[in-house]
Motif scaffolding. Structure first.
Motif, PDB file in Angstrom:
ATOM      1  N   ALA A  27       0.854  -1.183   0.000  1.00  0.00           N
ATOM      2  CA  ALA A  27       0.000   0.000   0.000  1.00  0.00           C
ATOM      3  C   ALA A  27       0.894   1.239   0.000  1.00  0.00           C
ATOM      4  O   ALA A  27       1.488   1.592   1.020  1.00  0.00           O
ATOM      5  N   MET A  28       0.998   1.896  -1.156  1.00  0.00           N
ATOM      6  CA  MET A  28       1.843   3.076  -1.301  1.00  0.00           C
ATOM      7  C   MET A  28       1.025   4.350  -1.125  1.00  0.00           C
ATOM      8  O   MET A  28      -0.118   4.443  -1.571  1.00  0.00           O
ATOM      9  N   ALA A  29       1.647   5.367  -0.519  1.00  0.00           N
ATOM     10  CA  ALA A  29       0.953   6.639  -0.293  1.00  0.00           C
ATOM     11  C   ALA A  29       0.666   7.368  -1.601  1.00  0.00           C
ATOM     12  O   ALA A  29      -0.413   7.918  -1.794  1.00  0.00           O
ATOM     13  N   ASN A  30       1.655   7.348  -2.512  1.00  0.00           N
ATOM     14  CA  ASN A  30       1.510   8.178  -3.714  1.00  0.00           C
ATOM     15  C   ASN A  30       2.489   7.732  -4.790  1.00  0.00           C
ATOM     16  O   ASN A  30       3.707   7.779  -4.581  1.00  0.00           O
ATOM     17  N   PHE A  31       1.997   7.334  -5.942  1.00  0.00           N
ATOM     18  CA  PHE A  31       2.862   6.923  -7.050  1.00  0.00           C
ATOM     19  C   PHE A  31       3.578   8.122  -7.688  1.00  0.00           C
ATOM     20  O   PHE A  31       4.578   7.944  -8.377  1.00  0.00           O
ATOM     21  N   ASN A  32       3.063   9.331  -7.498  1.00  0.00           N
ATOM     22  CA  ASN A  32       3.608  10.494  -8.204  1.00  0.00           C
ATOM     23  C   ASN A  32       4.750  11.180  -7.470  1.00  0.00           C
ATOM     24  O   ASN A  32       5.270  12.190  -7.948  1.00  0.00           O
ATOM     25  N   ASP A  33       5.148  10.665  -6.330  1.00  0.00           N
ATOM     26  CA  ASP A  33       6.273  11.217  -5.579  1.00  0.00           C
ATOM     27  C   ASP A  33       7.572  10.610  -6.095  1.00  0.00           C
ATOM     28  O   ASP A  33       7.688   9.385  -6.240  1.00  0.00           O
ATOM     29  N   THR A  34       8.578  11.452  -6.358  1.00  0.00           N
ATOM     30  CA  THR A  34       9.836  10.979  -6.953  1.00  0.00           C
ATOM     31  C   THR A  34      10.527   9.944  -6.082  1.00  0.00           C
ATOM     32  O   THR A  34      10.920   8.869  -6.556  1.00  0.00           O
ATOM     33  N   PHE A  35      10.694  10.248  -4.802  1.00  0.00           N
ATOM     34  CA  PHE A  35      11.385   9.314  -3.907  1.00  0.00           C
ATOM     35  C   PHE A  35      10.609   8.012  -3.790  1.00  0.00           C
ATOM     36  O   PHE A  35      11.186   6.918  -3.852  1.00  0.00           O
TER      37      PHE A  35
END
Length: 308
Positions: A27-35
């Protein structure tokens, strides 16, 4: 949005001594974050090596959506669940529902607020945030020779990392060698390059005077640099500091714009979170906190952090 990474070959599964954990929910917070993108790709690569399947979900920074995704992983009886929490203050609820289902749980990158109360079968793979902002601000203090005015860009304050990194800044500036440095203003940029740019534009348009911008991450720092360049106020001696040493951050340092960053090993966090999930699924011991150390990055040593 879901991506499924299947085991490469049956042979790979048979050769891997830990490959009995057939499926791990992520479960990822956000796919659009670079890190977090680097982190996610590292998990995918490690899963391929170990011959396991990852079901990866993107919460889009929506805690309600992430909770629903985790409930689906529980219903699907995943062998383990890895969580990069949208909001670390909600982790007690996440911990309760996953452990009640008897499923091993690994928090990655963002330390849960209930860390000291985590039950057996739960691990955290992250970097010690007390070191991140400390290393960063000590270097800024050194560059400023202990005197000056600074602005602070904070990450999303619902995250433990943003709160700790910001407290690190304040703690360092309270020490005797840095006591001549004053925080002029502090704004929440929510880890975003766009928000970092907008906030800095507001500072510049209001005539705020400063000698350095200390950012909780590279993305907001790059946004600040973009604002300084757009207004022709990017001086050679301007100090902008970030954290993460992302590829874009290192590129900004090579260009002479970013003076300080701190390497957070996304590859190491990704690899070790998958390994921890597999071990817990096999009822093997894993340390409650698996520390992936931070490292100071400056123009003097940036070459070793640049991708070939």
């Amino acid at each position: 949005m879901k991506t499924r990474l299947m085991a490469v070959t049956a042979a790979a599964v048979l050769m891997s001594p830990l490959a009995h954990a057939e499926k791990i929910g992520v479960a990822m917070a956000n796919f659009n974050d670079t890190f977090l993108t680097i982190l996610r790709h590292s998990m995918e690569n490690e899963a391929q090596k170990k011959g396991v399947t990852l079901d990866i979900e993107d919460a889009g920074n929506d805690i309600g959506k992430q909770l629903s995704q985790i409930q689906n992983m529980i219903a699907e009886k995943d062998d383990a669940i890895i969580v990069n929490a949208v909001d670390t203050d909600v982790t007690p609820k996440l911990t309760k529902i996953v452990t009640a289902a008897g499923i091993p749980l690994v928090y990655v990158n963002r330390k849960p607020v209930d860390f000291n109360k985590l039950p057996p079968g739960v691990a955290v793979v992250a970097s010690d945030e007390k070191a991140s902002g400390t290393l960063q601000t000590q270097e800024v203090c050194k560059l400023l020779k202990g005197k000056g005015d600074v602005l602070v860009l904070t990450g999303d304050l619902s995250n433990e990392a943003a709160r700790t990194r910001t407290q690190d800044i304040e703690n360092v500036l309270a020490t005797k060698p840095c006591a001549g440095i004053k925080i002029v203003d502090k704004r929440e940029g929510k880890w975003s390059r766009t928000q970092g740019q907008d906030i800095t534009m507001n500072w510049l348009s209001s005539g705020t005077q400063f000698d350095a911008i200390i950012s909780n991450n590279d993305e907001m720092a790059i946004g600040a640099i973009n604002a300084l360049k757009a207004t022709h106020k990017m001086r050679p001696n301007m100090i902008v500091a970030g954290i993460d040493a992302t590829p874009d951050g290192i590129a900004a340092m090579k260009a002479g714009d970013l003076k300080v960053t701190v390497y957070q090993n996304a590859l190491g966090q990704g690899t070790q979170s998958v390994d921890a999930a597999i071990k817990l699924a096999h009822k093997q011991n894993v340390d409650r906190f698996v520390n992936v150390p931070f490292e100071l990055v400056t123009p003097a040593n940036m070459a070793q952090y640049a991708k070939p």
